[in-house]
Motif scaffolding. Structure first.
Motif, PDB file in Angstrom:
ATOM      1  N   SER A 763       0.855  -1.270  -0.033  1.00  0.00           N
ATOM      2  CA  SER A 763       0.047  -0.188  -0.013  1.00  0.00           C
ATOM      3  C   SER A 763       0.787   1.195  -0.029  1.00  0.00           C
ATOM      4  O   SER A 763       0.301   2.475   0.060  1.00  0.00           O
ATOM      5  CB  SER A 763      -0.823   0.014   1.115  1.00  0.00           C
ATOM      6  OG  SER A 763      -1.703  -1.112   1.266  1.00  0.00           O
ATOM      7  N   VAL A 836      -2.932   3.191  -4.030  1.00  0.00           N
ATOM      8  CA  VAL A 836      -2.893   1.816  -4.992  1.00  0.00           C
ATOM      9  C   VAL A 836      -2.369   2.163  -6.509  1.00  0.00           C
ATOM     10  O   VAL A 836      -2.088   3.453  -6.611  1.00  0.00           O
ATOM     11  CB  VAL A 836      -4.214   1.410  -5.417  1.00  0.00           C
ATOM     12  CG1 VAL A 836      -4.862   0.924  -4.219  1.00  0.00           C
ATOM     13  CG2 VAL A 836      -5.135   2.511  -6.247  1.00  0.00           C
ATOM     14  N   GLY A 854      -1.752  -2.713  -3.701  1.00  0.00           N
ATOM     15  CA  GLY A 854      -2.635  -1.910  -2.425  1.00  0.00           C
ATOM     16  C   GLY A 854      -4.091  -2.391  -2.427  1.00  0.00           C
ATOM     17  O   GLY A 854      -4.599  -1.536  -1.457  1.00  0.00           O
ATOM     18  N   ASN A 857      -5.710  -3.519   0.797  1.00  0.00           N
ATOM     19  CA  ASN A 857      -5.743  -2.466   2.135  1.00  0.00           C
ATOM     20  C   ASN A 857      -6.073  -1.003   1.729  1.00  0.00           C
ATOM     21  O   ASN A 857      -5.630   0.163   2.076  1.00  0.00           O
ATOM     22  CB  ASN A 857      -4.120  -2.378   2.793  1.00  0.00           C
ATOM     23  CG  ASN A 857      -4.405  -1.920   4.063  1.00  0.00           C
ATOM     24  OD1 ASN A 857      -5.047  -1.710   4.788  1.00  0.00           O
ATOM     25  ND2 ASN A 857      -3.101  -1.444   4.500  1.00  0.00           N
ATOM     26  N   THR A 858      -6.975  -0.830   0.505  1.00  0.00           N
ATOM     27  CA  THR A 858      -7.431   0.349   0.041  1.00  0.00           C
ATOM     28  C   THR A 858      -8.091   1.328   1.151  1.00  0.00           C
ATOM     29  O   THR A 858      -7.314   2.457   1.014  1.00  0.00           O
ATOM     30  CB  THR A 858      -8.362   0.102  -1.138  1.00  0.00           C
ATOM     31  OG1 THR A 858      -7.834  -0.627  -2.135  1.00  0.00           O
ATOM     32  CG2 THR A 858      -8.713   1.494  -1.640  1.00  0.00           C
ATOM     33  N   ALA A 861      -5.094   1.756   4.435  1.00  0.00           N
ATOM     34  CA  ALA A 861      -3.917   2.761   3.904  1.00  0.00           C
ATOM     35  C   ALA A 861      -4.219   4.187   3.560  1.00  0.00           C
ATOM     36  O   ALA A 861      -3.421   5.218   4.435  1.00  0.00           O
ATOM     37  CB  ALA A 861      -3.330   2.168   2.673  1.00  0.00           C
TER      38      ALA A 861
END
Length: 1066
Positions: A763, A836, A854, A857-858, A861
């Protein structure tokens, strides 16, 4: 805490069965898409239009859900405010202020003495006048031991032997001067002390709330009497006097100065010194009768450096020289009074009731020999403040009688013996006459107060009425046969007993209001518990079902689900707000009508009834309309029961003063317990990688807590079993030079730590490298530079640079840090894209593989930007040790998020409860305790040159509650960490996690209320239990506000930003 676990699906281990299952799901999705394509034909334009319309509907629905959710939390904040105000109104002491005033020609009793000019201002209203003028010098925070020399150099502190003139004059010229300990009644804040010093009354604890918003004193006081008798009053110094006594002082020659800039040691003092001496010249004395000078340098030196610092020595030496020069300038008909309004503790702070805070000094001087001692041994001033102290309220009748004005009507003080004993110490008739007049005034005030309150006075033996009769019996004897010494003693006994009775009288509590306040807070806790409870069948428990998502979206595209608020979790807040408003309007209308018709003026009780009615309606909505059950409040998992144990054990512990005193150490035990249990739980994870990471983060969480525990500020009750490390020493309020290593270590290490946590989920993309690697690191560097400049200024390393230039650089650096962290940080958070990036790889010329780095964990993060920006601001506003503690806290929060994710407990209550514990723990680690004197008022001047509203209180709040604020902002991380953009119910899940978090603090507030009310006669009430209740109430309101203004709105911003790229999940 309730816990109905609906665990979020986790990615299973990569074996052949899993791969086959995933292939089957993908195949079915493809078939669904193909079928949908056939139904919709080949019109891509129509599909795009439908999708745009769907996103617009979902966005509008999401905005409505946000509004209703914020509305629910605003409603809850109102409930908490009403409960706290109700309890406070019944608990914190109040007294009835009488409007009566004393008059020169109307003494409360016939004077025992005869003198020329009796009953006139020229001769003396109630007692023979001794002086025509007075110079009153108030040296703020002049502690008694600052004035007592110490011969043994090994025992001498830096503040000793710097101000010896008062002590030496009292010994060399006992007929001209005397020095006594001057005991302040808590709270030891300047405004409350000035009220006591001018009215002769005891301030009540609730008065402390007005320390920064002084309102004019309406009741009878010394300045009012001087003004009414035609005396001209001049004031120089602290502007608090002008707030308390507006239009009392001679214009043009009176000079008031800003009193709250604790960084400025000299402006106020120099202003007083520059203006007071010209007024003492013979050609200027006609302009004034009373000259008041209030100097702040000693107090500010204490706040900024602590008493054991060279700056304090220099300031006391300046005061010593000033008083010596003052003695030379006054004439024979002028009384000189030098006093402190309170003391200071070992760090230079005040506000509480510790010995160092209440022990001030009083010195009186006259060029004419008028003072005396009734015992030869009294010639030497007391060695400590425990010997022969006088109450500060005793100054009021003493000054009134010496200057020939009436004693203020509400006075409870008694004459100071040395002022009326005569220069030979045997003027018992004068002492008895002064004591008789003072006692009669007290008796008149007590009778009026009891009548106004509807209280019957006791006439039992030993009561004030009985003691007054005994004294009057002695007074009725003939002047020749009268025993003046016995008469003086009898009046003194009466005064002491009356003062004790009045203290008990004002310690009366309004039990109904207290009970109603506790009820409102308790009901609020129940509402929160019902709100956060959940069962296994709730519709957003299924979070990542691709087939269900596709089917739902396809139906919405076809218009089959026109109302996007069908799901119960989407309409819960709306139902609760409507129920709360309806219930509040009904009960509020009835309560208002009742108050108006009865004329009771009990609007606070009406507000309490309104709150209870509103909460009944919300509870009904939760239990009835939403299908909640009381059984859902009971946990059904290990983590749920652990949350309950953590919360209740702490709440029960507040019944013990020793537990409350050592709360900072006990909090570490709870955090370590969580770390240990999470490490054990990690052993049950299915893969070796998960087990290893779970144990690693659990152990790291415990180690970081232990490391943070080295930052410690001891409270007086912990001594000698505690060593303070937050400041350079226990008697300092500045940081040690070695502590400058901490902010620079934070600058070097913290951004890399954050990067490592983001890289595990790939991320560290988008804005993350720029913001965390450069901007956030710059914030930390500037914060470290700020504290380096501060240390250089305190230690006088930069002697070639003027103090004003250093302060300008100081403030500029601090403002730049806050601008980057809060202004630029907020802007970046609002506009930043998801963290991302798209990677395309091709194995041959015909096929390409696209990877979204990423993606998993969008949510988490991107949201992480918000807590790290808030933490950056708090690191600046805390001293180096506190900044290090905040950095460790941020590290612990990231480890906690990993633990919650790895152990699959994001829907459990233990995460938010542990986060709340972490917030409280770091409250103590940032140099605070549950005592008023630990408030770091000097933090208001980190980014500002002077006091500015509302920014100064906001800065102090960020410094004081940094731990709880950062924890509150970090709550969504426990829900969002390592979740994809298709995560449903993000707003509702965050709101429930926030509910658990706030419930922890609400239970603490409820417990401290209940125990303070139950232990209201406890010896340690105002030293331990009351400050802890005040802290709990302030923390609860703080997390409510931060939760609304930052946490929920931050989640809204995060969802909107992610949806612009990936679309709305629901």
């Amino acid at each position: 805490m309730p816990s109905r676990n609906a665990a979020r699906p986790k990615a299973p281990p990569t074996d052949y069965k899993t791969i086959a299952a995933q292939w089957a799901v993908a195949k079915r999705l493809k078939e669904l898409e193909t079928a949908a394509g056939k139904i919709g034909g080949n019109s891509s334009t129509a599909n795009d239009t439908q999708r745009a319309a769907l996103e617009t509907r979902r966005k509008a629905a999401f905005e409505r859900r946000c509004s209703w959710t914020v509305g629910f939390w605003i409603w809850l904040l109102c409930m908490h405010l009403i409960g706290i105000f109700l309890f406070t109104g019944g608990f914190l002491l109040t007294r009835l202020v009488l409007d009566d005033r004393s008059k020169c020609d109307d003494p409360p009793i016939e004077p025992l003495l005869k003198w020329e000019g009796k009953g006139t201002v020229e001769g003396g209203c109630w007692h023979p006048k001794t002086f025509s003028k007075a110079v009153v010098v108030l040296i703020d925070a002049l502690r008694y031991d600052f004035t007592v020399p110490v011969d043994d150099e090994d025992r001498a502190e830096m503040f000793h032997n710097a101000f010896p003139f008062l002590y030496e004059t009292s010994i060399k010229s006992p007929e001209n001067a005397f020095l006594r300990p001057f005991i302040a009644d808590p709270p030891t804040t300047t405004l409350q002390r000035l009220k006591g010093l001018t009215t002769g009354t005891l301030p009540t604890f609730i008065d402390i709330g007005s320390n920064f918003a002084g309102t004019a004193i309406e009741e009878d006081n010394l300045l009012m009497q001087w003004r009414d008798q035609g005396k001209r009053i001049v004031h120089l110094g602290d502007d608090t006097w002008t707030a308390l006594f507006p239009d009392y002082f001679q214009p043009n020659i009176s000079k008031a100065y800003d009193s709250f800039n604790v960084w400025d040691l000299h402006t106020v003092d120099n202003g007083v010194l520059d203006h007071i001496f010209p007024l003492l010249k013979s050609k200027e004395t006609h302009q004034w009768d009373i000259l008041i000078g209030h100097l702040l340098g000693v107090d500010h030196a204490g706040h900024r450096y602590g008493p054991s610092h060279a700056a304090m020595t220099a300031k006391l030496q300046q005061m010593d020289a000033f008083i010596q020069d003052l003695v030379k300038e006054i004439d024979d008909d002028t009384l000189l009074v030098v006093m402190g309004d309170h003391g200071m503790d070992g760090k230079g702070d005040h506000g509480g009731e510790s010995d160092d805070e209440v022990e001030a000094a009083l010195w009186m001087y006259s060029k004419t020999p008028v003072f005396g001692r009734t015992q030869p041994e009294f010639t030497t001033p007391p060695a400590t403040a425990k010997i022969r102290p006088v109450n500060q309220i005793d100054l009021v009748p003493t000054l009134a009688l010496l200057l020939g004005i009436p004693i203020p009507f509400n006075n409870l003080g008694r004459p100071i013996e040395e002022a009326f004993a005569g220069h030979k110490g045997n003027a018992w008739n004068n002492l008895a006459a002064a004591s008789s007049m003072t006692s009669a005034g007290i008796r008149r005030y007590q009778a009026s107060y009891f009548k106004a309150r509807g209280i019957e006075q006791s006439t039992n033996s030993g009561s004030p009425a009985s003691l007054w009769n005994d004294a009057e019996a002695l007074a009725e004897a003939g002047a020749k046969s009268r025993s003046w010494e016995s008469l003086y003693t009898a009046y003194t006994v009466y005064q002491e007993e009356t003062l004790r009775i009045c203290k008990d009288l004002w310690a009366r509590f309004d039990i109904p209001k207290m009970v109603l306040g506790i009820t409102v807070i308790a009901f609020g806790v129940i509402i929160l518990l019902l709100y956060v409870s959940r069962d296994e069948d709730e519709d957003f428990a299924v979070l990542d079902d691709a087939e269900l998502d596709f089917a739902e979206k396809n139906l919405e595209l076809q218009g089959s689900s026109a109302d996007s608020d069908v799901a119960s979790y989407k309409s819960l807040s709306k139902s609760l707000v409507k129920a709360g408003l309806l219930g509040g309007l009904l009960t509020g209308g009835l309560s208002t009508a009742l108050v108006i018709t009865t004329g009771s003026d009990e609007w606070l009780l009406a507000a309490g009834a309104t709150a209870i009615g509103s909460m009944f309606a919300v509870a009904g909505a939760l239990l009835g309309l939403r299908g909640k059950q009381i059984l859902y409040l009971l946990p059904n998992t290990f983590w749920g029961w652990l949350s309950v144990i953590f919360t209740l054990s702490q709440s029960i512990g507040f019944a013990s003063n020793s537990y409350t005193i050592w709360e900072d150490s006990i909090s570490l035990f709870f955090l370590s317990t969580f770390g240990f249990t999470s490490a054990v739980a990690a052993l049950r994870r299915p893969s070796i990688a998960e087990r290893t990471l779970g144990i690693y983060h659990s152990i790291l969480f415990v180690i970081l807590g232990r490391l943070a525990s080295f930052s410690k500020l001891c409270r007086d009750e912990q001594m000698p079993y505690c060593t303070s490390t937050y400041y350079a020493s226990a008697t300092s309020s500045t940081s040690a030079p070695w502590q400058l290593v901490i902010p620079f270590a934070v600058f070097l290490i913290l951004p890399s730590i954050i990067k490592s946590y983001m890289e595990t989920s790939r991320s560290y993309e988008g804005l993350a490298p720029t913001w965390i690697g450069y901007v956030f690191r710059t914030i930390l560097f500037l914060a470290a530079a700020y504290w380096a400049i501060d240390a250089a200024d305190n230690a006088h390393w930069l002697t070639t640079i003027s103090e004003n230039l250093i302060k300008t650089i100081h403030v500029s650096v601090a403002q730049l840090v806050l601008a980057l962290a809060l202004v630029a940080g907020t802007t970046a958070f609002v506009w930043a894209p998801p963290c991302v990036s798209i990677r395309t790889t091709s194995s041959n010329s015909r096929t390409a593989q696209i990877a979204v780095l990423g993606y998993g964990n969008t949510n988490g993060a991107r949201y992480l930007f918000l807590p790290i920006n808030i933490a950056g601001a708090c690191i600046l506003l805390s001293k180096p040790m506190g900044g290090g503690a905040i950095a460790l806290m941020l590290w612990q929060i990231l480890s906690l998020a990993e633990i919650v994710d790895l152990n699959d407990i994001s829907t459990e209550t233990i995460g938010p409860v542990t986060l709340a514990l972490l917030g409280n723990f770091h409250y103590f680690k940032t140099g605070h305790q549950a005592v008023l004197s630990s408030i770091q008022w000097d933090s208001a001047f980190i980014p500002l040159m002077t006091i500015r509203y509302p920014w100064s209180p906001v800065v102090v709040a960020l410094n004081t509650f940094a731990g709880q604020i950062v924890a509150c902002v970090a709550v969504p991380l426990l829900v969002l960490w390592k979740t994809s953009p298709k995560r449903k119910g993000v707003l509702e899940s965050t709101s429930r996690a926030l509910g658990v978090f706030v419930a922890y603090y609400a239970v603490q507030s409820l417990a401290t209320m209940a125990w303070a009310g139950h232990l209201r006669r406890h010896l340690m009430l105002y030293r331990v239990f009351n400050p802890r209740f005040m802290m709990a109430a302030a923390v609860l309101l703080t997390v409510d506000l931060v939760g609304i203004a930052v946490t929920l709105l931050g989640v809204r911003t995060n969802v909107l930003a992610i949806s612009e790229v990936f679309g709305f999940a629901d």
